[in-house]
Enzyme design. Structure first.
Site, PDB file in Angstrom:
ATOM      1  N   ALA A 255       1.090  -1.301   0.029  1.00 53.11           N
ATOM      2  CA  ALA A 255      -0.022  -0.157  -0.535  1.00 53.11           C
ATOM      3  C   ALA A 255       1.273   0.805  -0.490  1.00 53.11           C
ATOM      4  O   ALA A 255       0.187   2.354   0.151  1.00 53.11           O
ATOM      5  CB  ALA A 255      -0.827   0.349   1.183  1.00 53.11           C
ATOM      6  N   ALA A 256       2.085   1.420  -0.046  1.00 54.31           N
ATOM      7  CA  ALA A 256       2.710   2.565  -0.427  1.00 54.31           C
ATOM      8  C   ALA A 256       3.010   3.294  -1.255  1.00 54.31           C
ATOM      9  O   ALA A 256       3.192   4.474  -1.020  1.00 54.31           O
ATOM     10  CB  ALA A 256       4.167   1.669  -0.088  1.00 54.31           C
ATOM     11  N   GLY A 257       2.635   2.796  -2.697  1.00 51.51           N
ATOM     12  CA  GLY A 257       2.210   3.664  -3.133  1.00 51.51           C
ATOM     13  C   GLY A 257       0.842   4.614  -3.433  1.00 51.51           C
ATOM     14  O   GLY A 257       0.475   5.645  -3.198  1.00 51.51           O
ATOM     15  N   ASP A 258      -0.254   3.629  -2.898  1.00 47.27           N
ATOM     16  CA  ASP A 258      -1.159   3.713  -2.430  1.00 47.27           C
ATOM     17  C   ASP A 258      -1.676   4.818  -1.263  1.00 47.27           C
ATOM     18  O   ASP A 258      -2.116   6.467  -1.400  1.00 47.27           O
ATOM     19  CB  ASP A 258      -2.454   3.290  -2.285  1.00 47.27           C
ATOM     20  CG  ASP A 258      -3.065   2.121  -2.643  1.00 47.27           C
ATOM     21  OD1 ASP A 258      -2.528   2.178  -4.255  1.00 47.27           O
ATOM     22  OD2 ASP A 258      -3.057   0.577  -2.658  1.00 47.27           O
TER      23      ASP A 258
END
Length: 308
Positions: A249-252
Site C-alpha cells: 500500500a506504499a504507492g496508495d
C-alpha cells in the site's frame, strides 16, 4: 474545509509470504497468511482520512462477510462510507497477494468493483461533492464509468487526480479532465512508452505525461523518491530510507496523502514530502490499511528527523 472524494476499488487481500516468487507450475512453502482490507480506492481513502481531512469513498462491495469487514474497517479509519453501495448479486472484490523479500505480486478479482455505472457515481457526487473538493480515481473500477466520472467531477468544479493503475490507454477526453496524474515507473512506461531509469528519460516521461493535458505529472520512483512536473516546474522529493517489508500500500499511501495535502492547501513540495514519509512508514510495516500512518505519526517522524 473541502474534502477528498475517492471513486475506487475495495478488495479483501488474501496475503502470504514466501522466500522467493514461485516459478511457473511450481508449488513452494509459505508462511504468515492473513486477510487484510485493501483495494487501491480504499487504501487511498484511508491514507487521506488518516491525514486528517474529510474523506468520502464511492464504491461497491458485496453483501457478504468480506464486505462487512471492509466497511467496518474503513469507518474505523475515519472514511465516510455514506455512498458506498452493497451489491446483492456480485461478491466483494478479492486480491491474492504474494509477498517475498519486500516485494509483492498481486492477482485481482474485481467483482463488485465493476458494478457501479455513471448514474450511481453521479448520484453519490450529488450528495457529497462541493466545488474545490479533490476527486481521486484509479482504474480498478469499471473503465467507462471512471472516464465519465472524471468529466462529472470536473464539471462540478472539483480538482481531479488519477492514478493510472492498472495502466491502460486513456482517451483524450479523459486526459482533458485530469489535473494531476500520478504513476510509478512501470505505469509510466505503459502510459507514455518511457521507462524513467535515468535523468534524461525521467524528464522526457514527465514532459510526455504533462503533454497529455494534466497541469501536474508525478512519477514515483521507489527508493529513488518522486519527481513532479507542475506548470513547467520540476519538483524532487527523496524517499524515506526504511527497511521495506511490504510495499503493498506504499504507492496508495503516497497518492492519498498528496490528495489530502491539496485539500489542506499545502504547496506541492510540502505535500510530496509528507507523502514520501508516509509511504516509507507504510512500506516498513506488514499489511495495507493498518500499515498506513496517521498525520501525527508522520509529523513525529519528521520532527525526529529534523524536518519540521
Amino acid at each position: 474545509m473541502n474534502s477528498v472524494v475517492v471513486f475506487g476499488s475495495l478488495n479483501m487481500d488474501l496475503t502470504i509470504e514466501s522466500e522467493r516468487m514461485p516459478l511457473q507450475g511450481e508449488t513452494i512453502p509459505g508462511k504468515g497468511f492473513f486477510t487484510n482490507p485493501g483495494g487501491k480506492g480504499a487504501n487511498q481513502a484511508v491514507a487521506a482520512a488518516k491525514s486528517g481531512v474529510p474523506t468520502y469513498l464511492i464504491g461497491a462491495v458485496g453483501q457478504d462477510l468480506f464486505g462487512d469487514q471492509l466497511v467496518s474497517g474503513l469507518v474505523g479509519h475515519g472514511v465516510r462510507c455514506d455512498e458506498l453501495a452493497r451489491t446483492k448479486d456480485v461478491e466483494t472484490g478479492v486480491a491474492v497477494v504474494l509477498r517475498s523479500q519486500g516485494d509483492n505480486r498481486i492477482v485481482l478479482s474485481p467483482s463488485a468493483n465493476h458494478a457501479l455505472k455513471i448514474a450511481d457515481v453521479d448520484s453519490a457526487l450529488d450528495y457529497v461533492a462541493r466545488r474545490g473538493d479533490v476527486f481521486l480515481a484509479q482504474l480498478e473500477c469499471d473503465f467507462e464509468t471512471t472516464v465519465a466520472a472524471l468529466a462529472s467531477a470536473k464539471a462540478r468544479g472539483m480538482r481531479t487526480i488519477v492514478n493510472v493503475a492498472p495502466p491502460r490507454d486513456l482517451p483524450d477526453e479523459a486526459w482533458a479532465n485530469i489535473d494531476v496524474v500520478c504513476v510509478n515507473e512501470t505505469e509510466c512506461d505503459a502510459v507514455c512508452g518511457i521507462f524513467p531509469d535515468d535523468e534524461d528519460s525521467l524528464k522526457r516521461a514527465l514532459a510526455a505525461l504533462a503533454a497529455k493535458g494534466p497541469s501536474t505529472a508525478i512519477v514515483t520512483l521507489g527508493g529513488r523518491g518522486s519527481v513532479a512536473l507542475s506548470d513547467g516546474r520540476l519538483i524532487r522529493q527523496e524517499a524515506l530510507r526504511v527497511r521495506a517489508v511490504d510495499t503493498t500500500a506504499a504507492g496508495d499511501t503516497f497518492i492519498g496523502v498528496v490528495a489530502a495535502s491539496m485539500v489542506s492547501g499545502l504547496p506541492l513540495e510540502e505535500g510530496m514530502r509528507w507523502a514520501s514519509c508516509a509511504a516509507g512508514i507504510t512500506a516498513s510495516r506488514v499489511g495495507a490499511q493498518q500499515a498506513i500512518p496517521t498525520a501525527l505519526e508522520v509529523d513525529e517522524y519528521l520532527k525526529e528527523a529534523g524536518h519540521e
